[in-house]
Design an enzyme around this catalytic site. Structure first.
Site, PDB file in Angstrom:
ATOM      1  N   ASP A 151      -9.191  -3.750   8.856  1.00  0.00           N
ATOM      2  CA  ASP A 151      -9.344  -4.052   7.432  1.00  0.00           C
ATOM      3  C   ASP A 151     -10.483  -5.042   7.195  1.00  0.00           C
ATOM      4  O   ASP A 151     -11.033  -5.110   6.095  1.00  0.00           O
ATOM      5  CB  ASP A 151      -8.032  -4.641   6.887  1.00  0.00           C
ATOM      6  CG  ASP A 151      -7.259  -3.649   6.039  1.00  0.00           C
ATOM      7  OD1 ASP A 151      -7.864  -2.644   5.609  1.00  0.00           O
ATOM      8  OD2 ASP A 151      -6.056  -3.876   5.794  1.00  0.00           O
ATOM      9  N   LYS A 211      -2.926   7.630   4.712  1.00  0.00           N
ATOM     10  CA  LYS A 211      -3.692   7.121   5.854  1.00  0.00           C
ATOM     11  C   LYS A 211      -3.291   7.857   7.145  1.00  0.00           C
ATOM     12  O   LYS A 211      -4.142   8.241   7.932  1.00  0.00           O
ATOM     13  CB  LYS A 211      -3.470   5.610   6.009  1.00  0.00           C
ATOM     14  CG  LYS A 211      -4.159   4.803   4.903  1.00  0.00           C
ATOM     15  CD  LYS A 211      -3.682   3.357   4.826  1.00  0.00           C
ATOM     16  CE  LYS A 211      -4.265   2.701   3.572  1.00  0.00           C
ATOM     17  NZ  LYS A 211      -3.664   1.383   3.295  1.00  0.00           N
ATOM     18  N   GLN A 230       0.393  -2.700   5.856  1.00  0.00           N
ATOM     19  CA  GLN A 230       0.333  -2.323   4.445  1.00  0.00           C
ATOM     20  C   GLN A 230       0.860  -3.467   3.575  1.00  0.00           C
ATOM     21  O   GLN A 230       1.951  -3.980   3.812  1.00  0.00           O
ATOM     22  CB  GLN A 230       1.171  -1.046   4.210  1.00  0.00           C
ATOM     23  CG  GLN A 230       1.107  -0.516   2.788  1.00  0.00           C
ATOM     24  CD  GLN A 230      -0.295  -0.042   2.401  1.00  0.00           C
ATOM     25  OE1 GLN A 230      -0.982   0.611   3.164  1.00  0.00           O
ATOM     26  NE2 GLN A 230      -0.722  -0.408   1.201  1.00  0.00           N
TER      27      GLN A 230
END
Lengths: 293, 293
Positions: free
Chosen positions: B120, B53, B97
């Site tokens: 997200d 990422k 994460q």
């Protein structure tokens, strides 16, 4: 012939359960559940719905907070009333009767209702939790909750069954789909863009009809033995009635009742259950609030 | 033979679109999008995802905020970091994460992320708005968004089509079902309690496989000409590979590619798109924030 699910009788049973619980709360804590019903203006249909809700509260020992506001009231003033109700510890549920007059933004007013008092269960945060695995909403919207109560109290199991929901409104179709999914049904959501809905409905063990189209679902569309919950209430002309019309569901009852295993009539099916679920949500809210303090 | 949808190529196209937009923002406002990726502890798999990422950000001109926290950190400390990132105007997206170490409550940490930076898209309020008609979420979760992008960029129309989603996880199955419904598909959600899923999948014009079961969907289950998006990434033993395993999807690609109209491979289908959608969400968030000020 299908077993006709008597929504009035089931509602009556649940109402007497609620009455008992209200009495217990009153004896144990000296407090009763309180529901505020807010109405703006003088629409006849809204006034009739509000009367029904208030009478049902009174019948069960739930305290009414009547907020009757004039048609011309400003949005800011309505929101002020909502804030006062949010702050009142004796109010456990707040319901704003829709539609509101055109100069008032409904979404804005509804999002001001405290989550803990949103007995209609329409707040997006509530709907999100209804959708998500492992999360539980504070309130399940009334009509979807009524559908599931009618199924469970009729002995219809949901887990692993094929369920088809016809209609995807925010107040019925969508949340009832999410509830059925949470109950482990395989769920299909059909709507106005669905081609040949009959092919899909024919595979369903459970049909929830919430399309707002008079008698659109024919008897030949129903899988033999299926459970059919008809949420539709459509008025059709009927010169033989004094009112000049009668109410029919989204399902052709006469045909479908020959094929289905269970079916709800219109009227007398889901209708009487919806207000009952509002009272149940108010009771649950009161129990959370009173037992925590 | 099916058209194989090249996720890597589509992702590359979108990444160059994002790069252009980042450059424009920088020229016009002197600001670039910023993404904070928070990692707690030293899980190898998590570290590898995070590296991917961060590298993707750097490649596209998005500013990285690296928050690397020790395994033993307290929940309160993690939340403090989230609050600092919420307050930082140069951070437009925050990603924590998962999984977090067992002593930290993931749900608690995630709900602390500011809604405006929840790239997200997993906040229940966001999911509620994704579900409801007439409401729009601030962010669409990355993998579901990737599925729809792959369909639309392959010229597959959704409106009025039968779509079957296999799996109902909060991160893929559920939100992709809601997205397909918003795009006017007739949606069926199948899952572990669904009996004979093959009968349902055979009727689908669009199949989204997100069941996390290696090759569970056979070629004979696919309707000829259907579009098949395979979200599964399952590792199976393979002694011929240096690593000792290889990745396969939830769909038997070899069989299904002979029947389907479109199909995504694993790897190289949805995978490369997911991180790209995270970058796109970060860009959108930055645009909202920068253009408003």
């Amino acid at each position: 012939m299908a077993t006709v699910i008597d929504g009035k009788a089931v509602a009556q049973t649940i109402r007497s359960e609620i009455t008992d619980e209200v009495r217990l709360l009153s004896e144990k804590y000296g407090k009763v559940p309180g529901l505020a019903v807010v109405i703006v203006g003088n629409r006849q249909d809204s006034e009739s719905y509000v009367r029904t809700k208030r009478k049902a509260c009174a019948d069960l020992g739930i305290k009414n907070f009547d907020i009757d506001l004039p048609e011309q009231i400003s949005e800011a003033e309505v929101i002020k009333h909502v804030h006062q109700l949010n702050a009142d510890p004796n109010v456990h549920g707040i319901l704003v009767q829709l539609p509101l007059p055109k100069h008032i933004n409904e979404e804005k007013v509804l999002t001001e209702i405290s989550l803990e008092k949103d007995v209609d269960g329409f707040h997006p945060l509530n709907i999100g939790k209804l959708a998500m695995k492992g999360r539980d909403p504070l309130f399940v919207p009334c009509t979807p909750k009524a559908c599931l109560e009618l199924l469970s109290r009729s002995g219809v199991s949901i887990k692993g069954k094929r369920a088809v929901v016809v209609g995807r409104s925010n107040i019925v179709g969508l949340p009832v789909s999410l509830l059925l999914l949470k109950a482990d049904a395989t769920v299909t959501i059909a709507h106005s863009h669905t081609s040949q809905p009959e092919d899909i409905i024919r595979e369903a063990d459970i049909v929830i009809a919430a399309a707002r189209q008079a008698k659109m679902i024919k008897g030949s569309w129903i899988k033999p033995g299926a459970a059919v919950i008809d949420v539709g209430t459509n008025s059709v002309d009927d010169p033989t009635r004094k009112a000049g019309y009668r109410l029919v569901g989204d399902v052709d009852f006469e045909e479908a009742s020959k094929v289905a295993g269970w079916i709800t009539p219109v009227p007398g099916g889901v209708g009487p259950m919806t207000v009952t679920m509002l009272l149940k949500n108010t009771l649950e809210s009161a129990k959370r609030s009173i037992e925590q303090n």
